[in-house]
Design an enzyme around this catalytic site. Sequence first.
Site, PDB file in Angstrom:
ATOM      1  N   THR A 173      43.484  43.426  27.721  1.00 45.38           N
ATOM      2  CA  THR A 173      44.756  43.820  28.735  1.00 45.38           C
ATOM      3  C   THR A 173      45.830  42.732  28.373  1.00 45.38           C
ATOM      4  OG1 THR A 173      43.155  44.061  30.392  1.00 45.38           O
ATOM      5  CG2 THR A 173      45.499  43.242  31.231  1.00 45.38           C
ATOM      6  N   ASP A 204      40.962  45.299  37.896  1.00 47.24           N
ATOM      7  CA  ASP A 204      41.982  44.465  38.684  1.00 47.24           C
ATOM      8  C   ASP A 204      43.506  44.582  38.305  1.00 47.24           C
ATOM      9  OD1 ASP A 204      41.183  43.400  36.267  1.00 47.24           O
ATOM     10  OD2 ASP A 204      42.349  41.564  37.031  1.00 47.24           O
ATOM     11  N   THR A 224      43.466  38.527  32.970  1.00 47.51           N
ATOM     12  CA  THR A 224      42.781  39.548  32.033  1.00 47.51           C
ATOM     13  C   THR A 224      41.195  39.177  32.074  1.00 47.51           C
ATOM     14  OG1 THR A 224      42.557  39.967  29.963  1.00 47.51           O
ATOM     15  CG2 THR A 224      43.202  38.001  30.166  1.00 47.51           C
ATOM     16  N   GLY A 225      40.259  40.080  31.798  1.00 46.72           N
ATOM     17  CA  GLY A 225      38.835  39.778  31.779  1.00 46.72           C
ATOM     18  C   GLY A 225      38.179  40.788  32.371  1.00 46.72           C
ATOM     19  N   GLY A 227      37.058  42.697  35.124  1.00 44.46           N
ATOM     20  CA  GLY A 227      38.109  43.139  36.251  1.00 44.46           C
ATOM     21  C   GLY A 227      37.230  43.108  37.797  1.00 44.46           C
TER      22      GLY A 227
END
Length: 307
Positions: A173, A204, A224-225, A227
């Site tokens: 992301t 997310d 970012t990660g 979600g």
Amino acid sequence: MSGGWTLVVHGGAGIIERERLGADGEQAIRTALGAALEAGAAVLRAGGAALDAAEAAVVVLEDDPNFNAGRGSVFTFDGTIEMDAAVMDGRDRSAGAVTRVTGTRNPVRLARRVKEASSHVLLSCDGADAFAREHGLEEAGADWFATDERRRQLDEMRARGDAHFDTEMKYGTVGAVARDAAGHVAAATSTGGITGKRWGRVGDSPLIGGGTYADDRTGAVSATGSGEFFIRAVAAHQVCARVRYLGEDVVGAAQATIDDVGALGGTGGVIVVGREGEGAWAFNSSGMYRGRVSAGSAPVVAIFGDE
């Protein structure tokens, strides 16, 4: 830093290690992050608005195939590409977002148009793409977004028979947060989601408060990660709430929020810019593509956790 401007960008977080990335890959990422910083900084140096700067930085990253947003987005389980994006302006907390778009070259531009040319916040799927066409945004075909590397990642996932998405945890992301010279903040985030996503999954990034949030009273955040965990933690809003209600500084608020995400089982990171122009990030993965620049300071680009 009151009266100055600041820009922070990210290109994803996850298992990002030197031996995996390689020298050429590392250089390509650093160059791209530097280009994104310069695109946004050019807006801010000229006295432009925070939202214009955040959008400009994200467009650069969307057009770069090294990141999971726009060109270079990952494939769904069915071999399609579905992209999400959001923007938010801290001046009045106006926002625009799109999810599962397939034909708009720069989803962040579409999210911006939703904010400014509709009475809605979030548009999805065919409707979002139709809105883009009605408003003359540049389109692109599937061959523009698709890359051989993303196809390989999907094929490998299928061959392994993975029961879970994105097992290597490479969350590409992209996002940007900015504070302009007038003291206003803004955030922008864009993503292709996670490799192998199914059933119309939405993460997310396009959810205001989950992966994107901006409020002049506190700051702006892009996440970012993994979600699902950032949604459950309402991570982007949580950072701002910690600043506003607990009096935490942006560094502490960012770290506390990532600790909360981690306690739920999630990995990833956030970038933040505070109301006074403080730029920060926090992450619990081995690396995070990130960069920062501000008035009177040289750009800083980093990738690995030890930087």
